[in-house]
Enzyme design. Structure first.
Site, short mmCIF file in Angstrom:
data_model
loop_
_atom_site.label_atom_id
_atom_site.label_comp_id
_atom_site.label_asym_id
_atom_site.label_seq_id
_atom_site.Cartn_x
_atom_site.Cartn_y
_atom_site.Cartn_z
N LYS A 30 0.81 -1.22 0.00
CA LYS A 30 0.00 0.00 0.00
C LYS A 30 0.85 1.28 0.00
O LYS A 30 0.34 2.36 -0.23
CB LYS A 30 -0.97 -0.01 1.18
CG LYS A 30 -2.06 -1.05 0.99
CD LYS A 30 -3.16 -0.94 2.02
CE LYS A 30 -4.27 -1.93 1.74
NZ LYS A 30 -3.84 -3.35 1.87
C1 LIG Z 1 -4.51 -4.46 1.35
C2 LIG Z 1 -3.75 -5.75 1.25
C3 LIG Z 1 -4.14 -6.79 0.37
C4 LIG Z 1 -5.40 -6.71 -0.47
O1 LIG Z 1 -5.30 -5.78 -1.50
P1 LIG Z 1 -6.63 -5.25 -2.22
O2 LIG Z 1 -6.17 -4.23 -3.17
O3 LIG Z 1 -7.52 -4.71 -1.13
O4 LIG Z 1 -7.25 -6.45 -2.89
C5 LIG Z 1 -3.33 -7.92 0.28
N1 LIG Z 1 -2.23 -8.05 1.04
C6 LIG Z 1 -1.84 -7.10 1.91
C7 LIG Z 1 -0.63 -7.33 2.74
C8 LIG Z 1 -2.58 -5.91 2.04
O5 LIG Z 1 -2.18 -4.97 2.92
#
Ligand SMILES: *Cc1c(COP(=O)(O)O)cnc(C)c1O
Length: 434
Positions: free
Chosen positions: A107
């Site tokens: 993220k």
């Molecule tokens: C947010 C997150 C996901 C999921 O991603 P999306 O875009 O919401 O599908 C997967 N793995 C981790 C470690 C995350 O922080």
């Protein structure tokens, strides 16, 4: 480039307005009115282009006139200032490691890009902006890190007291400067409720320029396309890869599908899910039934009603047969997730985190049926972020990366409030640093 709401009840807006508003006034998600095609030459030359050049070319058509070229190049360079390596795990299994950013999860890219865009818009408007966000853990850290010291922006993060991990709490509460952490005596839903109320309060929104850093914001969603281009930039095999993405809100995989639509060669996409299997069920039965989230050890994917799925349907213009040719989806249990963390570590000396392990399972299911293919899983978090789960499985301590070690020694600074909107409002009005 214009963006329209998928609810079709709001006027079209440019990138700047879509970023500042987050969600359209009718409650819909913004979606670009065209999906720009990248020149064939760019796609063919990926290995010889710099990462900065690729990222700029990918994102520029979506930004349009909202940010001038030199500023956008600067933003892109700062967004991707850490490695995103593609590593072979074994045989036809590859891992794209998205966890080398400041908060050790993927993220970071979206948060860094969005924060810098908002910082630019705030400066241009000569009006400071307050970003208000509720977090159940990971998002808050990425947002805090992304916005730290961005001029003209203060960030107020609400988190539920006692309900985030100790590493996550440190990541939320130790920045200081323009990052303010509010520890709420309630749960995540209370935090989210208070944030929603703030956006609906005309007295507050007249007094301060308030915006959100929600994951559905186009400035967080679209830069995730970079991963897929960087994966192909490093891909040495002849045939295009199968790409497997651990999915919760489906923002990341939706960005991958946008990259494919723009011209990136990908053989197939897999959305890997844990017990929260609304999408696998939809692809099997054609019925979409949101459910309450089920807690699992891959908890960033515990989402019962993935908000980006409507964007995926839009890419395929609601044609689910076309969608199913390119995208499949599978589910994994916690038990299988643990087994794979252990066995991949023992047999191949590669340590997966729980989210990466869910993706490994999905990729394995697919490659067993398509042995002529080769695949990439997106490893979305560093295993240290889930050490409580991972260490007992491998029975070995995980070395702590330097970036986290420093955060852990810092002192928490948070302001304690009740689950009470008036307390939040008073704080927002009275503690504005600008
Ligand atoms: C947010 C997150 C996901 C999921 O991603 P999306 O875009 O919401 O599908 C997967 N793995 C981790 C470690 C995350 O922080």
């Amino acid at each position: 480039m214009y963006y329209s709401s998928l609810q079709n009840q709001s006027p079209s807006v440019d990138f700047r307005t879509a970023t500042i508003q987050g969600q359209a006034p009718d409650g819909g998600l913004y979606f670009p009115e065209q999906i720009p095609q990248l020149p064939k030459a760019t796609i063919e030359q990926l290995p010889s282009l710099s990462r900065e050049e690729i990222a700029y070319q990918v994102i520029q058509p979506f930004v349009g006139d909202s940010i001038p070229e030199s500023k956008l190049r600067e933003i892109v360079t700062e967004t991707i200032n850490f490695p995103i390596p593609l590593k072979q795990v074994h045989d036809q299994y590859y891992s794209l490691e998205l966890f080398h950013g400041p908060t050790l999860a993927f993220k970071d890219i979206g948060a860094r890009f969005m924060s810098r865009c908002l910082g630019y818009f705030a400066q241009e408007k000569k009006e400071p902006v307050t970003v208000l966000v509720a977090t159940s853990g990971d998002t808050g850290g990425a947002v805090a890190s992304g916005f730290h010291n961005v001029e003209g922006v203060r960030v107020v993060i609400l988190y539920p007291s006692g309900k985030v991990s100790s590493v996550q709490e440190k990541q939320l509460t130790t920045f200081g400067d323009n990052i303010q952490a509010l520890e709420v005596q309630g749960n995540f839903d209370d935090c989210q409720q208070m944030v929603k109320q703030a956006f609906k309060d005309p007295e507050l929104t007249r007094a301060i320029f308030l915006t959100s850093a929600n994951s559905i914001n186009v400035a967080r969603w679209l830069p995730q396309q970079f991963y897929y281009f960087f994966a192909l930039q490093q891909w040495k095999e002849l045939k295009p890869p199968v790409i497997c993405v651990p999915s919760g809100n489906f923002g990341n995989i939706c960005a991958g599908l946008m990259a494919w639509k723009a011209g990136l060669p990908v053989a197939h996409f897999i959305a890997a899910c844990n017990a929260n299997d609304v999408v696998p069920r939809f692809l099997e039965t054609g019925a979409y039934h949101p459910q309450p989230a089920i807690p699992t050890i891959s908890n960033a994917m515990d989402v019962g009603n993935p908000s980006n799925f409507t964007r995926i349907l839009e890419i395929f213009q609601q044609n689910t047969d076309a969608l199913k040719r390119l995208l499949s989806s599978s589910r994994t249990t916690d038990e299988k997730t643990r087994d794979l963390i252990r066995s991949v570590y023992r047999q191949h000396s590669y340590l997966l985190d729980p989210h990466g392990a869910v993706a490994y399972d999905a990729l394995q299911q697919y490659l067993n049926k398509h042995p002529e293919q080769k695949g990439i899983l997106l490893e979305t978090a560093h295993p240290i972020k889930f050490l409580d789960v991972v260490e007992p499985i491998i029975e070995t301590p995980i070395p702590v990366p330097d970036s986290i070690a420093e955060t852990l020694t810092k002192t928490k600074k948070a302001y304690l409030i009740g689950k009470n909107y008036e307390e939040l409002k008073a704080y927002l009005l009275n503690s504005n640093p600008f």
